[in-house]
Design an enzyme around this catalytic site. Sequence first.
Site, short mmCIF file in Angstrom:
data_model
loop_
_atom_site.label_atom_id
_atom_site.label_comp_id
_atom_site.label_asym_id
_atom_site.label_seq_id
_atom_site.Cartn_x
_atom_site.Cartn_y
_atom_site.Cartn_z
N HIS A 64 -17.38 -34.68 2.91
CA HIS A 64 -16.08 -35.19 2.50
C HIS A 64 -15.31 -34.16 1.70
CE1 HIS A 64 -13.18 -38.31 1.34
NE2 HIS A 64 -13.17 -37.70 0.16
N HIS B 59 -11.19 -30.27 0.42
CA HIS B 59 -10.72 -29.58 -0.79
C HIS B 59 -11.25 -28.16 -0.89
CE1 HIS B 59 -9.03 -33.37 -2.19
NE2 HIS B 59 -10.19 -33.95 -1.92
N LYS C 293 -2.54 -34.70 5.76
CA LYS C 293 -3.11 -34.78 4.42
C LYS C 293 -1.96 -34.81 3.43
CE LYS C 293 -6.33 -34.62 1.18
NZ LYS C 293 -7.30 -35.70 0.96
#
Length: 347
Positions: A223, A238, A281
Amino acid sequence: MKTWILLITAGIACSLASGSLYTDPDSCRGRCHEPYNKQDECHCNTKCEKHRDCCEDYHMHCSKEGFSSSHDSITNEELLSISEQLYKVDHNKAQKSDININPQHLISSAETRDKEDHSPEPLYTYVNEKLFSKPTYASFIKLLDNYQRMTGRGEAFSAEQLKEQENFLQEVMKTELMKKLYNFLHKKKRYSTQEEFVSDLKEMWFGLYSRGKGEEDSSGFEHVFSGEVKKGKVSGFHSWIRFYLLEKQGLVDYYSHNYDGPWASYPDVLGMQFSWDGYFKEVGSAFIGCSPEFEFGLYTLCFIARPGKMCRLSLGGHQLGIQTYTWTKSTYGNDRKYIATAYVTSS
């Protein structure tokens, strides 16, 4: 019921303590130091901070003998100090000449949902890919293609892929940064040995759980660093390294940014809007130019010290926040929690 409890005499309350006399299953009121029971929603014994499964009011009711008030606590001041130390020993970070970025269009927070591509050029104009030959970078990159990005599709690792997880952990633990992090957590009695620490890192980051359809389709590492797609939107994602590699392949389209950190050297922080092969995103914050062990270490520190809460750190004299969340629907070991997500924030 709560009024009735308050009227109970101290003698009766003590005699019934073993019977779990309390009204709120997610509170430590009247439950401090009770024996572990896997049926409980959260816990109030002296090991709950280590296992990251304390009730939210554990510190309020049980602080006299818990981590929160003893020499084993991790204070806000200590988090600022240890984060500065980790920042200073990120020896594998990019130098200023290693990366050139072109942030282009700055938008307001009110515009992050607009899905407008305001930047005609890529974000990265140059990256010195010699960085990627360093052991922690190389072992990190090998992990990125081990996942299916769509939630609801179960993950299954080959023996080679499991070995890649082990290799990444071995490489990051060779760095001064991760050794310093372990020594700090060892001093705070979160881990007895480095082997225990590494074993927990593997579970909290790589252990699988289900985000959809009952399949073991996700993990903290997937994730946070590789990224996922859930309900038609990009979730997590990220990692600056992941972003650069996919942008180079034409799979990521940079749109804009809504935050650019105050750092004049790397690592820096950028809050971005982008499309990943057609999936949007809204805000993808990331450290730019840090080593894999740096962000892995900071996220781990905050997940252990402030699970599910804002964790305030200091890097190069500038403060920032790390937000982590625990995965609450399944656990590992002695009811320990997996990492659901972790990301850097501007405050």
